[in-house]
Design a protein around this motif. Structure first.
Motif, PDB file in Angstrom:
ATOM      1  N   ASP A  49      42.516  10.663  36.156  1.00 14.81           N
ATOM      2  CA  ASP A  49      43.221  11.946  36.188  1.00 14.81           C
ATOM      3  C   ASP A  49      42.740  12.853  35.056  1.00 14.81           C
ATOM      4  N   LYS A  50      42.649  12.300  33.867  1.00 11.26           N
ATOM      5  CA  LYS A  50      42.202  13.055  32.691  1.00 11.26           C
ATOM      6  C   LYS A  50      40.785  13.592  32.882  1.00 11.26           C
ATOM      7  N   ASN A  51      39.910  12.789  33.495  1.00 16.10           N
ATOM      8  CA  ASN A  51      38.506  13.166  33.653  1.00 16.10           C
ATOM      9  C   ASN A  51      38.198  13.844  34.983  1.00 16.10           C
ATOM     10  N   GLY A  52      39.212  14.002  35.828  1.00 15.89           N
ATOM     11  CA  GLY A  52      38.992  14.628  37.124  1.00 15.89           C
ATOM     12  C   GLY A  52      38.054  13.822  38.005  1.00 15.89           C
ATOM     13  N   SER A  53      38.190  12.503  37.948  1.00 13.19           N
ATOM     14  CA  SER A  53      37.303  11.629  38.713  1.00 13.19           C
ATOM     15  C   SER A  53      38.121  10.628  39.521  1.00 13.19           C
TER      16      SER A  53
END
Length: 74
Positions: free
Chosen positions: A34-38
């Motif tokens: 979620d944090k890395n958009g992956s």
């Protein structure tokens, strides 16, 4: 096994693997994704590639993991 096109029209073989994870590890991977958009898959691959690079000094960095381990898992 499936051939997947990658950047630069290279192909690599992909195999599916089902694994069981402790709840805390799954939660950690979800938060990092979620944090890395992956995706969860890309986070796991990135972590495993980083481990491979640490344990095999002659191994070249792989382009499927764009960020460093420090960025993925601070």
């Amino acid at each position: 096994m499936t051939a997947i096109p990658t950047q630069g029209a290279r192909m690599y073989q992909v195999q599916q693997l089902k694994i069981r994870l402790p709840a805390d590890i799954k939660t950690f991977i979800e938060l990092q994704a979620d944090k890395n958009g992956s995706s969860l898959n890309s986070e796991v691959i990135c972590a495993l590639r980083e481990r491979m690079e640490r344990t095999t000094p002659a191994r070249q960095s792989h382009s499927s993991c764009q960020r460093t381990a420090e960025q993925a898992f601070p």
